[in-house]
Design an enzyme around this catalytic site. Structure first.
Site, PDB file in Angstrom:
ATOM      1  N   LEU A  20      -3.071  30.646  25.594  1.00  0.00           N
ATOM      2  CA  LEU A  20      -3.426  31.758  26.473  1.00  0.00           C
ATOM      3  C   LEU A  20      -2.274  32.199  27.368  1.00  0.00           C
ATOM      4  CD1 LEU A  20      -7.048  30.651  27.441  1.00  0.00           C
ATOM      5  CD2 LEU A  20      -6.330  32.267  25.657  1.00  0.00           C
ATOM      6  N   ALA A  21      -1.069  32.282  26.792  1.00  0.00           N
ATOM      7  CA  ALA A  21       0.017  32.982  27.466  1.00  0.00           C
ATOM      8  C   ALA A  21      -0.316  34.472  27.409  1.00  0.00           C
ATOM      9  CB  ALA A  21       1.337  32.664  26.804  1.00  0.00           C
ATOM     10  N   ASN A  42      -6.837  26.328  26.023  1.00  0.00           N
ATOM     11  CA  ASN A  42      -5.407  26.202  26.283  1.00  0.00           C
ATOM     12  C   ASN A  42      -5.135  24.763  26.687  1.00  0.00           C
ATOM     13  OD1 ASN A  42      -2.914  28.102  26.642  1.00  0.00           O
ATOM     14  ND2 ASN A  42      -2.779  26.642  28.331  1.00  0.00           N
ATOM     15  N   SER A 138       1.652  43.272  15.808  1.00  0.00           N
ATOM     16  CA  SER A 138       2.720  44.032  16.445  1.00  0.00           C
ATOM     17  C   SER A 138       2.162  44.952  17.517  1.00  0.00           C
ATOM     18  CB  SER A 138       3.487  44.864  15.412  1.00  0.00           C
ATOM     19  OG  SER A 138       4.476  45.650  16.047  1.00  0.00           O
ATOM     20  N   GLY A 139       2.908  45.096  18.575  1.00  0.00           N
ATOM     21  CA  GLY A 139       2.515  45.999  19.650  1.00  0.00           C
ATOM     22  C   GLY A 139       2.835  45.439  21.016  1.00  0.00           C
ATOM     23  N   LYS A 192       5.295  41.378   8.432  1.00  0.00           N
ATOM     24  CA  LYS A 192       5.614  41.476   9.856  1.00  0.00           C
ATOM     25  C   LYS A 192       7.096  41.177  10.102  1.00  0.00           C
ATOM     26  CE  LYS A 192       4.872  41.657  14.361  1.00  0.00           C
ATOM     27  NZ  LYS A 192       5.937  40.921  15.007  1.00  0.00           N
ATOM     28  N   HIS A 195       8.908  44.282   9.169  1.00  0.00           N
ATOM     29  CA  HIS A 195       8.616  45.243  10.238  1.00  0.00           C
ATOM     30  C   HIS A 195       9.582  45.019  11.399  1.00  0.00           C
ATOM     31  CE1 HIS A 195       6.837  45.860  14.231  1.00  0.00           C
ATOM     32  NE2 HIS A 195       6.165  46.883  13.729  1.00  0.00           N
ATOM     33  N   ASN A 196       9.753  43.759  11.803  1.00  0.00           N
ATOM     34  CA  ASN A 196      10.653  43.455  12.907  1.00  0.00           C
ATOM     35  C   ASN A 196      12.103  43.762  12.559  1.00  0.00           C
ATOM     36  OD1 ASN A 196       8.286  42.520  14.054  1.00  0.00           O
ATOM     37  ND2 ASN A 196       9.207  40.662  14.861  1.00  0.00           N
ATOM     38  N   GLU A 199      12.564  47.300  13.007  1.00  0.00           N
ATOM     39  CA  GLU A 199      12.621  47.501  14.457  1.00  0.00           C
ATOM     40  C   GLU A 199      14.033  47.243  14.987  1.00  0.00           C
ATOM     41  OE1 GLU A 199      11.023  44.758  18.023  1.00  0.00           O
ATOM     42  OE2 GLU A 199       9.448  45.468  16.653  1.00  0.00           O
ATOM     43  N   TYR A 200      14.685  46.185  14.504  1.00  0.00           N
ATOM     44  CA  TYR A 200      16.074  45.905  14.884  1.00  0.00           C
ATOM     45  C   TYR A 200      16.960  47.100  14.551  1.00  0.00           C
ATOM     46  CZ  TYR A 200      15.980  40.824  15.921  1.00  0.00           C
ATOM     47  OH  TYR A 200      15.785  39.590  16.480  1.00  0.00           O
ATOM     48  N   ARG A 297      24.023  42.643  17.435  1.00  0.00           N
ATOM     49  CA  ARG A 297      23.524  41.826  18.546  1.00  0.00           C
ATOM     50  C   ARG A 297      24.362  40.561  18.700  1.00  0.00           C
ATOM     51  NH1 ARG A 297      16.937  41.959  19.156  1.00  0.00           N
ATOM     52  NH2 ARG A 297      16.603  44.134  18.572  1.00  0.00           N
TER      53      ARG A 297
END
Length: 485
Positions: A20-21, A42, A138-139, A192, A195-196, A199-200, A297
């Protein structure tokens, strides 16, 4: 039922969330807001109590302290979403949960796990009669709370029990949920990951566009923010372009300078970009834009080397003059064309991964669910969806009639931008590599023929001929005649 309800209640939770972060808390709240009873767990009970104290009124929660209590609070088949750090922590939580669960129960890993780990975990849990779902989500924090894009893999049977819940909490575009069953085992986390990677590339291209406008035209960040706002009203409309304007417009309260000028120019990374490039190398797919974004990066983080290199000669090639309005439009066109290349390479990698692992991933379905909730959501994903609807076997996104037309119209501007940057010594690795990829794709004859000849010379690796089938070797150390092998 109230936020303080314990698992002693006769009611059962439809979904459980452990970890539960911020992301886990937000997605638990999302489930509750959508009418589901949510069991909370948690390792530190303080986080559970903090969530309930601040947000317990948003829906129906069941507070638990131990894993047995958590499992007991769930209706069958039990559905447990894990939101913990990828790696050994995930394996430990999975094992603890699996030991307390029954055949047919479902464990969902919503973190950014490496897809090969997901394949391993799914196979191991299947032997114990449990379903394991690797779900890419994602989001960010906002998406987790208000509607993310969700990419679940795993057994089709598990999606029948889990899918309607995920679809309800996902983002919705034109009445369509941004969630679909991707395919078996690790397919969801693979998608995913790519997808990332996209995004990069997207962020690197945006950063290069900013650098060009600032260095070549001398625009201030606030002025560039206005440019990005204008771009976001057109074909470049996307979440990342939108928030770029917000970041560039932000002023640091302490110094009065643009915030971007007080942020250290060293971009960090959590690993999904590197995973994407490593996977692409294994699959033999050229994701050059993503690769350059990852390496950019890494270079930004080489701060000692960069400091030592200050003062290296840039060269004296005369830079052609530029017209402000025309150059801004050229950068816009180059950014659009380069983004198309990044997405095309990403979809190529997904198709190659799908073929390698037998997943049967549908590119058009991905374009559909990426239209909302996720970080790379953009207007032209509708066009990508249409492209794969028209031709599910499209060899490359660049060859779709719409995208081919857009890229071809952008080529001259794209070249002018690369020339302008090169003459001025401005690093634009993603723009330049994307253009080189496009040129490599369209060039009828590549110098790879010479490379294969060299390989045959020093290693007898053979070559194919353009005029007849078969594999051949030249006797380089002998009389240099050719033999078929």
């Amino acid at each position: 039922m109230t936020s303080s309800t314990s698992n002693t209640s006769a009611a059962k939770a439809q979904i459980g969330v452990t970890g539960l972060a911020v992301m886990g808390s937000n997605i638990a709240r999302n489930f509750a807001r959508n009418g589901f009873v949510v069991a909370l767990h948690n390792r530190s009970v303080g986080r559970t109590d903090a969530l309930l104290a601040e947000h317990g009124g948003e829906g129906e929660f069941i507070r638990t302290e131990t894993v047995p209590e958590f499992i007991e609070a769930l209706e069958s088949p039990r559905r447990v979403l894990i939101m913990v750090k990828a790696g050994e922590a995930t394996d430990a939580v999975i094992e603890e949960l699996a030991a307390a669960m029954d055949p047919g129960d479902i464990i969902i890993d919503g973190g950014n796990a490496l897809y090969t780990d997901t394949i391993r975990r799914e196979a191991a849990l299947a032997k114990r009669g449990l379903h394991f779902v690797g779900a890419g989500i994602s989001g960010g924090e906002e998406g987790a709370l208000n509607g993310p894009a969700i990419m679940p893999g795993g057994p089709a049977e598990s999606y029948r029990a889990l899918g309607p819940m995920l679809e309800k909490i996902s983002a919705q575009v034109d009445g369509t949920p941004c969630c679909t069953h991707i395919g078996p085992d690790g397919s969801g986390h693979f998608v995913k990951m790519v997808h990332n990677g996209i995004e990069y590339a997207d962020m690197q291209l945006i950063a290069e566009a900013y650098q060009l406008l600032r260095t070549v035209l001398g625009l201030e960040p606030a002025e560039i923010a206005d440019v990005f706002r204008e771009w976001n009203a057109g074909d470049l409309e996307s979440y990342l372009v939108e928030i770029t304007a917000e970041v560039l417009a932000q002023v640091d309260a302490e110094t009065g300078k643009p915030l971007v000028d007080v942020i250290v120019d060293s971009a960090e990374q959590k690993g999904t970009g590197r995973w994407t490039v490593k996977s692409a190398l294994d699959l033999g797919v050229p994701v050059t834009g993503i690769g350059e974004a990852v390496f950019a990066r890494a270079l930004s983080g080489a701060r000692d080397q960069r400091a030592a290199a200050q003062g290296l000669v840039a060269g004296t090639i005369e830079a052609p003059p530029v017209d402000r309005t025309a150059f801004i439009e050229d950068v816009r066109s180059a950014l659009y064309a380069s983004k198309v290349i990044a997405y095309a390479q990403g979809f190529d990698q997904i198709s190659a991964g799908s073929d390698e692992y037998g997943w049967d991933v549908q590119p058009g379905a991905l374009a559909t669910i990426w239209r909302g909730g996720c970080i790379i959501r953009a207007r032209f994903l509708d066009r990508i969806k249409d492209a794969y609807a028209a031709d599910p076997d499209l060899p490359s996104l660049v060859l779709d009639p719409y995208f081919r037309g857009e890229v071809e119209r952008s080529v001259e501007a794209w070249r002018r931008v690369v020339v302008a940057a090169t003459c001025r010594g401005i690093p634009i690795p993603a723009f330049a590599s994307s253009l080189s990829y496009y040129d490599g794709l369209r060039t009828e004859r590549l110098p790879a023929a010479l490379i294969q000849g060299l390989r045959d010379y020093f290693g007898a690796h053979t070559y194919e001929r353009v005029d007849r089938s078969g594999h051949f070797h030249t006797l380089w150390s002998g009389d240099r005649t050719e033999v078929e092998v």
